[in-house]
Design a protein around this motif. Structure first.
Motif, PDB file in Angstrom:
ATOM      1  N   UNK A   1       2.193 -29.450  -4.014  1.00 30.61           N
ATOM      2  CA  UNK A   1       3.553 -29.968  -4.200  1.00 30.61           C
ATOM      3  C   UNK A   1       3.573 -31.489  -4.087  1.00 30.61           C
ATOM      4  N   UNK A   2       2.801 -32.026  -3.139  1.00 34.16           N
ATOM      5  CA  UNK A   2       2.747 -33.479  -2.992  1.00 34.16           C
ATOM      6  C   UNK A   2       2.166 -34.122  -4.244  1.00 34.16           C
ATOM      7  N   UNK A   3       1.144 -33.505  -4.838  1.00 34.47           N
ATOM      8  CA  UNK A   3       0.570 -34.031  -6.075  1.00 34.47           C
ATOM      9  C   UNK A   3       1.587 -34.002  -7.208  1.00 34.47           C
ATOM     10  N   UNK A   4       2.304 -32.897  -7.318  1.00 30.56           N
ATOM     11  CA  UNK A   4       3.328 -32.783  -8.366  1.00 30.56           C
ATOM     12  C   UNK A   4       4.409 -33.840  -8.164  1.00 30.56           C
ATOM     13  N   UNK A   5       4.860 -33.974  -6.928  1.00 35.44           N
ATOM     14  CA  UNK A   5       5.901 -34.973  -6.631  1.00 35.44           C
ATOM     15  C   UNK A   5       5.377 -36.380  -6.925  1.00 35.44           C
TER      16      UNK A   5
ATOM     17  N   UNK B   1       3.073 -37.263  -9.147  1.00 36.15           N
ATOM     18  CA  UNK B   1       3.019 -37.457 -10.596  1.00 36.15           C
ATOM     19  C   UNK B   1       4.423 -37.624 -11.181  1.00 36.15           C
ATOM     20  N   UNK B   2       5.366 -36.843 -10.694  1.00 37.19           N
ATOM     21  CA  UNK B   2       6.749 -36.973 -11.173  1.00 37.19           C
ATOM     22  C   UNK B   2       7.323 -38.333 -10.792  1.00 37.19           C
ATOM     23  N   UNK B   3       6.975 -38.816  -9.613  1.00 33.38           N
ATOM     24  CA  UNK B   3       7.452 -40.129  -9.182  1.00 33.38           C
ATOM     25  C   UNK B   3       6.933 -41.212 -10.117  1.00 33.38           C
TER      26      UNK B   3
ATOM     27  N   UNK C   1       9.795 -34.075 -19.603  1.00 37.25           N
ATOM     28  CA  UNK C   1       9.876 -33.880 -18.155  1.00 37.25           C
ATOM     29  C   UNK C   1      10.717 -32.655 -17.822  1.00 37.25           C
ATOM     30  N   UNK C   2      11.754 -32.405 -18.601  1.00 40.55           N
ATOM     31  CA  UNK C   2      12.561 -31.205 -18.360  1.00 40.55           C
ATOM     32  C   UNK C   2      11.712 -29.959 -18.562  1.00 40.55           C
TER      33      UNK C   2
END
Length: 197
Positions: free
Chosen positions: A53-57, A59-61, A112-113
């Motif tokens: 989850x931290x990796x996903x967050x 990358x999204x950031x 992104x959606x």
């Protein structure tokens, strides 16, 4: 938490995610390695959900920062067009650049959606709707903070103007009083001289 997956599934999932992020951010994905012919036995693979989850967050950031930079560039170009006259400007080129930037922004939003809706882990829930709801909340908070800051700046400017007006008024009173006192002093001096003669 340990999740039971086959090694092949883990490798293919990792490559798919790497390939997607590489495509999204413009880096070349790692070359695909040949798939093993024989199917391996199922094994327990330790997966740190928090790290995923931290990796996903993360990358999204990065993605949202890039999106914000693109939006800022579009706003800057619009402000420049409205406020700065450039006699050498090529209007067709400027229009083309602005349209391309707006199209890229729209494509980024669609991408992104789709990623947030269809490719995020189920543990993260309805990530897209939650993020955009929170963005609206933060946007309202930022708008209120901006209005407060503008009000504070206007109040400080008003205070400076009032201080300047007060200084000018006091200076005018001081000059007027000094002139009046000098006039009285000369008048008393003249009266005193006439009285002696």
């Amino acid at each position: 938490m340990e999740i039971k997956k086959t090694v092949d599934e883990v490798v293919s999932d990792a490559k798919a995610v790497r390939g997607f992020w590489a495509k999204l951010f413009g880096t070349d994905p790692e070359p695909a390695s040949p798939k093993p012919v024989a199917k391996k036995k199922e094994a327990y693979v330790a997966v740190d959900e928090t790290q995923v989850m931290a990796d996903i967050v993360g990358q999204l950031t990065v993605f949202f920062k890039l999106q914000e930079q693109l939006a800022a560039h579009i706003r800057e170009e619009e402000e420049k067009s409205k406020n700065v006259y450039d006699p050498n400007a090529n209007l067709m080129e400027a229009a083309l650049k602005r349209i391309m930037a707006q199209q890229q922004m729209a494509e980024l939003e669609v991408t992104i959606r789709e990623v947030m809706v269809y490719q995020s882990p189920p543990e993260m829930g309805a990530l897209y709707s939650k993020v955009f709801e929170m963005r609206d909340v933060i946007g309202q908070e930022q708008e209120q903070a901006r209005l407060k800051e503008e009000t504070r700046q206007r109040y400080k400017q008003w205070q400076r103007q009032e201080a300047r007006r007060n200084f000018q008024a006091k200076s005018a009173y001081l000059i007027g009083t000094t002139i009046f006192l000098l006039y009285l002093w000369f008048l008393l001096l003249l009266v005193n001289r006439w009285g002696k003669t």
